[in-house]
Enzyme design. Structure first.
Site, PDB file in Angstrom:
ATOM      1  N   SER A 208       0.572  -1.421   0.107  1.00  0.00           N
ATOM      2  CA  SER A 208       0.183  -0.035  -0.126  1.00  0.00           C
ATOM      3  C   SER A 208       0.482   1.409   0.172  1.00  0.00           C
ATOM      4  O   SER A 208       1.815   1.439  -0.034  1.00  0.00           O
ATOM      5  CB  SER A 208      -1.064   0.221   1.436  1.00  0.00           C
ATOM      6  OG  SER A 208       0.074   0.384   2.266  1.00  0.00           O
ATOM      7  N   LYS A 209      -0.201   2.547   0.102  1.00  0.00           N
ATOM      8  CA  LYS A 209       0.913   3.619   0.053  1.00  0.00           C
ATOM      9  C   LYS A 209       2.045   4.087   1.246  1.00  0.00           C
ATOM     10  O   LYS A 209       3.177   4.704   0.909  1.00  0.00           O
ATOM     11  CB  LYS A 209      -0.121   4.615   0.274  1.00  0.00           C
ATOM     12  CG  LYS A 209      -0.780   5.281  -1.220  1.00  0.00           C
ATOM     13  CD  LYS A 209      -0.517   6.656  -2.059  1.00  0.00           C
ATOM     14  CE  LYS A 209      -1.067   7.164  -3.083  1.00  0.00           C
ATOM     15  NZ  LYS A 209      -2.909   6.870  -3.252  1.00  0.00           N
ATOM     16  N   ARG A 210       1.377   3.220   2.077  1.00  0.00           N
ATOM     17  CA  ARG A 210       2.486   3.437   3.457  1.00  0.00           C
ATOM     18  C   ARG A 210       3.514   2.087   2.967  1.00  0.00           C
ATOM     19  O   ARG A 210       4.749   2.768   3.698  1.00  0.00           O
ATOM     20  CB  ARG A 210       1.734   2.546   4.135  1.00  0.00           C
ATOM     21  CG  ARG A 210       1.759   3.546   5.661  1.00  0.00           C
ATOM     22  CD  ARG A 210       0.524   2.935   6.780  1.00  0.00           C
ATOM     23  NE  ARG A 210      -0.822   2.662   5.575  1.00  0.00           N
ATOM     24  CZ  ARG A 210      -1.539   1.435   5.939  1.00  0.00           C
ATOM     25  NH1 ARG A 210      -1.039   0.227   6.864  1.00  0.00           N
ATOM     26  NH2 ARG A 210      -2.681   0.659   5.371  1.00  0.00           N
TER      27      ARG A 210
END
Ligand code: GLU
Length: 480
Positions: free
Chosen positions: A249-251
């Site tokens: 994910s973006k994280r």
């Protein structure tokens, strides 16, 4: 039957690595089967869709070499198709207008939660009388269109990756919303509805998409049935996971294709790596191949069910293999924008011929394209910064004397070449009766500011061609 597959990204963000990998599998399957690969932009979510994301998606797919045969088609240009289809379902009694308010839905969910039940719509407006509907309308309530889902239905399909899949109608959350209504009548269609209409209209034979869409598939199959159409085959591909085994994910930092591009990955390497995220060729030791080579061997039998872990080290390794094998001319073209970003100037003899020489020198050490910026800095700046080790070397006894010897030898040499440079080194070593190692280390320290780096003679030749070797030698003697 001609195989027809599609990638259907929503332009609510830049092209995501997961979507791009799904596009790779669609492309490989289409090419393997001699079929068509279609691009559809699912832009019905007006608030979140943006033209710059569409642009980013098209560019990303093209950059990766995933050329499409038809499209891009835009759902917002096809709204009439959806509203006509909604009307058909309403006329047949397979769909209805639901006036339940968001407060009522909320209260319904709270009550279900209190009883430990899964949240679902309780189909309360399925059989409204005309008078009831008129009343709600008169109250000013807005409505949505719901498609009837029979709780007792069993929905099965044979997934090309996951085998037999079976769902119960009762697990689908009650009658499903297929469109919102606007003042004029039927408004924005929702994903599950528009996707089925488009896949039918575009005669899609195989829906290949991420496994996060599995729970949508039974709903879509019911819609195909409602329209009297045969559902396509489905293949749900594994998700891409981070090193902790969670969905990437973006994280995790970088997730969009344009970011990978900025980080200095070559498209051939990235697309090669993505092919391996969840698939392996019949000869599983084979790791480097073009899209065309992979297409020849592609089948769903070799697509894993388990998630595919994203491995940066492997991607870097693959990228380095591609960069090391790349024709020099092509590599120069890819490196020029990197150097330009660093504001390096192509002046003072730094012409194409010189760049070729430079690229041949650094090519075997490149992992990512951006590495070339640091590696070639010393060739684009007038002076170098000296590392502590280099300073210590230049301060060593005898260092200044050998460098002076080199300068006077250089002054007598009209044109430097590899063999002339070797001869000069031998000559100074002999004249001054010093160890060759002392001379080589001092020369490297003076010319490059460091004791480590690419081939010394080639680095020297490069500096000589742009007239920087003598000045560096002189400066090193003066400074230390
Ligand atoms: N617009 C959907 C997405 O981006 C498409 C899913 C599908 O392939 O059906 O996830």
């Amino acid at each position: 039957m001609t195989v027809r597959v599609r990638i259907a990204p929503s332009p609510t963000g830049n092209l995501h690595i997961g979507t791009a990998r799904t596009a790779v599998f669609n492309w490989l399957f289409a090419r393997h089967q001699g079929g068509k690969f279609i691009l559809r932009i699912e832009d019905t979510d007006k608030e979140r869709s943006r033209p710059e994301y569409t642009e980013n998606i098209l560019q990303g797919l093209s950059w990766l070499g995933l050329n499409w045969d038809e499209g891009p088609f835009f759902q917002t240009k096809r709204l009439e198709l959806y509203s006509e289809a909604v009307q058909t379902l309403l006329n047949q009694g397979l769909a209805y207008r639901c006036y339940t308010t968001s407060e009522e839905l909320e209260a319904m969910r709270e009550a279900q939660k209190a009883k430990n039940e899964a949240p679902r719509y309780d189909n309360r407006h399925r059989n409204l009388t005309e008078a009831q509907a008129a009343n709600y309308k008169a109250e000013g309530r807005s409505c949505v269109i719901r498609f009837k889902i029979d709780d007792d239905r069993e929905i099965v399909w044979d997934d090309l990756v996951r085998g037999k899949m079976s769902w119960r109608g009762s697990d689908l959350g009650g009658d499903m919303v297929i469109a919102r209504a606007s003042a004029e009548g039927i408004g924005q269609p929702l994903y599950n509805f528009a996707v089925v209409l488009d896949d039918m209209d575009m005669q899609i034979t195989h829906v290949i998409r991420g496994e996060d869409h599995i729970s949508n598939t039974p709903k879509q199959i019911l819609l195909y049935e409602a329209f009297g159409a045969k559902p396509p085959e489905f293949a749900h591909t594994p998700l891409i996971l981070n090193i902790d085994g969670r969905k990437l994910s973006k994280r995790d930092g970088v997730t969009s294709i344009s970011e990978f591009q900025q980080m200095g990955f070559a498209p051939e390497a990235l697309v090669n790596y993505m092919t391996l995220l969840g698939w392996s060729p019949p000869d599983s030791t084979q790791e480097i191949f073009t899209l065309e080579e992979a297409a020849k061997q592609f089948s769903f039998e070799r697509v894993n069910k388990a998630g595919a872990k994203f491995d940066w080290a492997k991607l870097d390794w693959l990228n380095s293999q591609y960069l090391h094998e790349m024709p020099v001319d092509k590599l120069i073209d890819l490196l020029i924008p990197e150097w330009e970003k660093a504001e390096y100037q192509f002046t003072g003899g730094r012409d194409r011929h010189w760049l070729e020489h430079l690229v041949v020198l650094i090519q075997p050490s490149l992992t990512r394209l951006v590495d070339a910026v640091g590696m070639s800095q010393l060739f684009f700046t007038e002076t170098v910064e000296y590392s502590d080790e280099a300073i210590a070397q230049l301060k060593q006894e005898g260092s200044a004397t050998v460098l002076k010897g080199m300068i006077s030898a250089l002054e007598k040499t009209p044109q430097l070449s590899e063999s002339i440079a070797q001869d000069m080194i031998k000559q100074v070593v002999k004249e001054q009766n010093v160890k060759k190692g002392l001379l080589m280390r001092s020369l490297r320290a003076a010319l490059t500011g460091d004791l480590h780096g690419p081939d010394l003679i080639q680095s020297w030749l490069l500096l000589n061609q742009i007239g920087l070797d003598k000045s560096r030698l002189t400066k090193a003697i003066g400074d230390w």
